[in-house]
Design a protein around this motif. Structure first.
Motif, PDB file in Angstrom:
ATOM      1  N   ASN A 157       0.809  -1.143   0.075  1.00  0.00           N
ATOM      2  CA  ASN A 157       0.015   0.151   0.058  1.00  0.00           C
ATOM      3  C   ASN A 157       0.905   1.273   0.072  1.00  0.00           C
ATOM      4  O   ASN A 157       0.661   2.051  -0.828  1.00  0.00           O
ATOM      5  N   ARG A 158       2.073   1.204   0.570  1.00  0.00           N
ATOM      6  CA  ARG A 158       2.808   2.305   0.657  1.00  0.00           C
ATOM      7  C   ARG A 158       3.268   2.755  -0.578  1.00  0.00           C
ATOM      8  O   ARG A 158       3.540   3.712  -0.942  1.00  0.00           O
ATOM      9  N   ILE A 159       4.037   1.649  -1.177  1.00  0.00           N
ATOM     10  CA  ILE A 159       4.544   1.637  -2.332  1.00  0.00           C
ATOM     11  C   ILE A 159       3.621   2.372  -3.607  1.00  0.00           C
ATOM     12  O   ILE A 159       4.072   3.150  -4.228  1.00  0.00           O
ATOM     13  N   LEU A 175       8.651   6.199   2.725  1.00  0.00           N
ATOM     14  CA  LEU A 175       7.976   5.090   2.800  1.00  0.00           C
ATOM     15  C   LEU A 175       7.693   4.507   4.476  1.00  0.00           C
ATOM     16  O   LEU A 175       6.723   4.215   4.727  1.00  0.00           O
ATOM     17  N   TYR A 176       8.682   4.769   5.212  1.00  0.00           N
ATOM     18  CA  TYR A 176       8.648   4.604   6.697  1.00  0.00           C
ATOM     19  C   TYR A 176       7.604   5.792   7.279  1.00  0.00           C
ATOM     20  O   TYR A 176       7.284   5.514   8.549  1.00  0.00           O
ATOM     21  N   ASP A 177       7.706   7.172   6.892  1.00  0.00           N
ATOM     22  CA  ASP A 177       7.104   8.086   7.384  1.00  0.00           C
ATOM     23  C   ASP A 177       5.286   7.814   7.062  1.00  0.00           C
ATOM     24  O   ASP A 177       4.890   8.435   6.178  1.00  0.00           O
ATOM     25  N   LEU A 178       4.714   6.840   7.642  1.00  0.00           N
ATOM     26  CA  LEU A 178       3.463   6.572   7.227  1.00  0.00           C
ATOM     27  C   LEU A 178       2.520   7.635   7.150  1.00  0.00           C
ATOM     28  O   LEU A 178       1.317   7.569   6.494  1.00  0.00           O
ATOM     29  N   ARG A 179       2.684   8.594   8.162  1.00  0.00           N
ATOM     30  CA  ARG A 179       1.609   9.527   8.476  1.00  0.00           C
ATOM     31  C   ARG A 179       1.860  10.902   7.720  1.00  0.00           C
ATOM     32  O   ARG A 179       1.129  11.902   7.715  1.00  0.00           O
ATOM     33  N   GLY A 180       3.164  10.796   7.033  1.00  0.00           N
ATOM     34  CA  GLY A 180       3.370  12.093   6.136  1.00  0.00           C
ATOM     35  C   GLY A 180       3.693  13.029   7.080  1.00  0.00           C
ATOM     36  O   GLY A 180       3.591  14.285   6.401  1.00  0.00           O
ATOM     37  N   ILE A 198      17.704   6.336  -0.122  1.00  0.00           N
ATOM     38  CA  ILE A 198      17.544   6.655   1.295  1.00  0.00           C
ATOM     39  C   ILE A 198      16.190   7.737   1.519  1.00  0.00           C
ATOM     40  O   ILE A 198      15.444   7.498   2.512  1.00  0.00           O
ATOM     41  N   ASP A 199      16.048   8.672   0.816  1.00  0.00           N
ATOM     42  CA  ASP A 199      15.028   9.417   0.668  1.00  0.00           C
ATOM     43  C   ASP A 199      13.641   8.959   0.359  1.00  0.00           C
ATOM     44  O   ASP A 199      12.701   9.071   0.982  1.00  0.00           O
ATOM     45  N   ILE A 221       9.691  10.092  11.366  1.00  0.00           N
ATOM     46  CA  ILE A 221       9.298   8.802  11.669  1.00  0.00           C
ATOM     47  C   ILE A 221       9.103   8.506  13.124  1.00  0.00           C
ATOM     48  O   ILE A 221      10.011   8.824  13.844  1.00  0.00           O
ATOM     49  N   GLU A 222       7.916   8.176  13.554  1.00  0.00           N
ATOM     50  CA  GLU A 222       7.664   7.923  14.982  1.00  0.00           C
ATOM     51  C   GLU A 222       7.827   6.400  15.382  1.00  0.00           C
ATOM     52  O   GLU A 222       7.917   5.532  14.373  1.00  0.00           O
ATOM     53  N   ARG A 223       8.019   6.374  16.548  1.00  0.00           N
ATOM     54  CA  ARG A 223       8.080   4.741  16.988  1.00  0.00           C
ATOM     55  C   ARG A 223       7.127   3.787  16.446  1.00  0.00           C
ATOM     56  O   ARG A 223       7.348   2.741  15.963  1.00  0.00           O
ATOM     57  N   GLU A 224       5.771   4.345  16.346  1.00  0.00           N
ATOM     58  CA  GLU A 224       4.688   3.374  16.016  1.00  0.00           C
ATOM     59  C   GLU A 224       4.894   3.080  14.487  1.00  0.00           C
ATOM     60  O   GLU A 224       4.519   2.140  14.196  1.00  0.00           O
ATOM     61  N   GLU A 225       5.156   4.013  13.705  1.00  0.00           N
ATOM     62  CA  GLU A 225       5.423   4.102  12.362  1.00  0.00           C
ATOM     63  C   GLU A 225       6.496   2.853  11.978  1.00  0.00           C
ATOM     64  O   GLU A 225       6.337   2.012  11.338  1.00  0.00           O
ATOM     65  N   LEU A 226       7.576   3.034  12.825  1.00  0.00           N
ATOM     66  CA  LEU A 226       8.831   2.190  12.567  1.00  0.00           C
ATOM     67  C   LEU A 226       8.390   0.661  13.375  1.00  0.00           C
ATOM     68  O   LEU A 226       8.734  -0.330  12.335  1.00  0.00           O
ATOM     69  N   TYR A 227       7.576   0.623  14.116  1.00  0.00           N
ATOM     70  CA  TYR A 227       7.165  -0.471  14.610  1.00  0.00           C
ATOM     71  C   TYR A 227       6.321  -1.266  13.865  1.00  0.00           C
ATOM     72  O   TYR A 227       6.554  -2.697  13.411  1.00  0.00           O
TER      73      TYR A 227
END
Length: 196
Positions: free
Chosen positions: A58-60, A100-105, A94-95, A109-115
């Motif tokens: 979904n992120r991709i 991709l990891y910044d789920l909420r935009g 890297i960008d 990157i927050e802990r919950e997103e990385l988890y």
């Protein structure tokens, strides 16, 4: 058919773009025959199942859909896939990984997103770790990446961290893109476009 297209920031040669057009046609006509890739077709191409739910996919799809209109056109397809080319500079990867990891935009990157992303990547790899082990991965990542200790990883911190840990970018490279013309040789052999 003759295609003459130029892609800014694309790692692909003209022959590779022509071969990608054949791939695009196959994907974009797998369910809906409208010349656009819908999320279901994207899922089908990735998993052979159009109903499988997957955060990573979904992120991709979201990142490929640069116009935010729910479909991927050919230009978006080529520009986005070029980021996964083996010859694309690691800084660009890297960008993309950060986005991709910044789920909420939110720009970090927050802990919950990385988890959530760690769990998704592990599940995709058919690796299952205990909740404690996943927490430990997240803790270690934040310990190394969150340089200012504010509980978030911003783009600059991510760049520093990922530059030292290039294994993080393993999923950001699709080796077969370097040989895409071998997957669709008949189209390229009949091409009227020169590589200049």
């Amino acid at each position: 058919m003759r295609i003459l297209l130029f892609w800014p920031k694309s790692t692909f040669s003209v022959s590779e773009v022509e071969a990608l057009y054949e791939l695009f046609k196959k994907i974009s006509h797998s369910i809906f025959r409208d010349g656009l890739i819908h999320k279901e077709e994207f899922q089908l191409a990735l998993f052979r199942n159009s109903n499988k739910k997957n955060l990573f996919a979904n992120r991709i799809f979201y990142l490929f859909d640069q116009k935010c209109n729910g479909v991927i056109d050919f230009g978006e397809f080529v520009r986005s896939l070029s980021m996964f080319h083996p010859e694309t500079p690691s800084g660009d990867k890297i960008d993309l990984a950060f986005r991709l990891y910044d789920l909420r935009g939110t720009g970090c990157i927050e802990r919950e997103e990385l988890y959530e992303m760690v769990l998704t990547i592990l599940n995709e790899s058919d690796l299952f770790l205990s909740e404690e082990a996943v927490e430990q991965i997240v803790d270690q990542t934040f310990k190394k990446a969150d340089l200012n200790g504010d509980g978030k990883i911003d783009a600059a911190e991510w760049k520093t961290f990922a530059s030292k840990n290039l294994a993080l970018l393993k999923n950001m490279t699709l080796p077969y893109l370097k040989d895409i013309t071998m997957l669709f040789p008949s189209f390229v052999l009949n091409s009227e476009v020169c590589e200049e």
